[in-house]
Design a protein around this motif. Structure first.
Motif, short mmCIF file in Angstrom:
data_model
loop_
_atom_site.label_atom_id
_atom_site.label_comp_id
_atom_site.label_asym_id
_atom_site.label_seq_id
_atom_site.Cartn_x
_atom_site.Cartn_y
_atom_site.Cartn_z
N GLN A 61 0.84 -1.20 0.00
CA GLN A 61 0.00 0.00 0.00
C GLN A 61 0.88 1.25 0.00
O GLN A 61 0.65 2.18 -0.78
CB GLN A 61 -0.94 0.01 1.21
N VAL A 62 1.89 1.26 0.83
CA VAL A 62 2.80 2.41 0.90
C VAL A 62 3.51 2.60 -0.44
O VAL A 62 3.59 3.72 -0.96
CB VAL A 62 3.82 2.23 2.05
N LYS A 63 4.01 1.53 -1.03
CA LYS A 63 4.70 1.61 -2.32
C LYS A 63 3.77 2.09 -3.43
O LYS A 63 4.16 2.88 -4.29
CB LYS A 63 5.31 0.26 -2.69
N THR A 64 2.53 1.63 -3.40
CA THR A 64 1.56 2.03 -4.42
C THR A 64 1.25 3.52 -4.29
O THR A 64 1.20 4.24 -5.30
CB THR A 64 0.27 1.20 -4.31
N ILE A 65 1.06 4.00 -3.08
CA ILE A 65 0.80 5.43 -2.87
C ILE A 65 2.01 6.25 -3.31
O ILE A 65 1.87 7.30 -3.93
CB ILE A 65 0.40 5.71 -1.41
N GLN A 66 3.23 5.77 -3.03
CA GLN A 66 4.44 6.47 -3.47
C GLN A 66 4.49 6.56 -4.99
O GLN A 66 4.83 7.61 -5.55
CB GLN A 66 5.69 5.76 -2.95
N PHE A 67 4.14 5.46 -5.65
CA PHE A 67 4.13 5.46 -7.11
C PHE A 67 3.11 6.46 -7.66
O PHE A 67 3.42 7.26 -8.54
CB PHE A 67 3.84 4.05 -7.65
N ILE A 68 1.90 6.42 -7.13
CA ILE A 68 0.86 7.35 -7.61
C ILE A 68 1.28 8.79 -7.34
O ILE A 68 1.11 9.66 -8.20
CB ILE A 68 -0.50 7.02 -6.96
N ALA A 69 1.85 9.05 -6.18
CA ALA A 69 2.32 10.41 -5.87
C ALA A 69 3.38 10.86 -6.87
O ALA A 69 3.40 12.03 -7.29
CB ALA A 69 2.87 10.46 -4.44
N GLU A 70 4.24 9.95 -7.27
CA GLU A 70 5.27 10.27 -8.26
C GLU A 70 4.62 10.66 -9.59
O GLU A 70 5.02 11.65 -10.22
CB GLU A 70 6.20 9.07 -8.45
#
Length: 103
Positions: A61-70
Motif C-alpha cells: 500500500q505504501v509503495k503504491t501510494i508512493q508510485f501514484i504520488a510520483e
C-alpha cells in the motif's frame, strides 16, 4: 483530495485488514467532485482524477501510494492520463510508468 496540477486528484484507500482482494481503480471524471483537501476538514478541492486503492499488504500500500504520488507530481503524465478514454490504454500507461518507477 490533493491540489495537484493541472487537475486535483484523490487517493481514497482503506486499512489493509478490510481488504479481501487487492485492486486499484482509476476514475477520470467528466465533472469534478468535491473532496476536502488531505489533512483538512474544511478546505474543498474539486477532484477530476481518483485512484481508489484496495491493497492487502501494508508495505505494498505504501509503495503504491508512493508510485501514484510520483505520477501526480509530473503534470505531463497527469495530462496524458486524463486525455485517455480507453481503460486498456490507462492500464497500459500506468503499467509502463510503474515499470520505470523504482519501488
Amino acid at each position: 483530495g490533493l491540489p495537484t496540477l493541472p487537475f486535483a486528484t484523490a487517493i481514497p484507500h482503506t486499512s489493509v485488514e478490510h481488504v479481501k482482494q487487492t485492486g486499484v481503480v482509476v476514475g477520470i471524471l467528466e465533472n469534478p467532485v468535491e473532496f476536502f483537501m488531505m489533512g483538512t476538514q474544511d478546505e474543498p478541492v474539486w477532484v477530476k482524477v481518483i485512484f481508489v486503492l484496495a491493497i492487502k499488504e501494508k508495505e505494498n500500500q505504501v509503495k503504491t501510494i508512493q508510485f501514484i504520488a510520483e505520477v501526480l507530481q509530473r503534470e505531463h503524465l497527469l495530462e496524458k492520463l486524463i486525455a485517455m478514454k480507453n481503460p486498456k490504454s490507462i492500464s497500459q500507461f500506468l503499467n509502463q510508468q510503474l515499470a520505470e518507477f523504482r519501488l
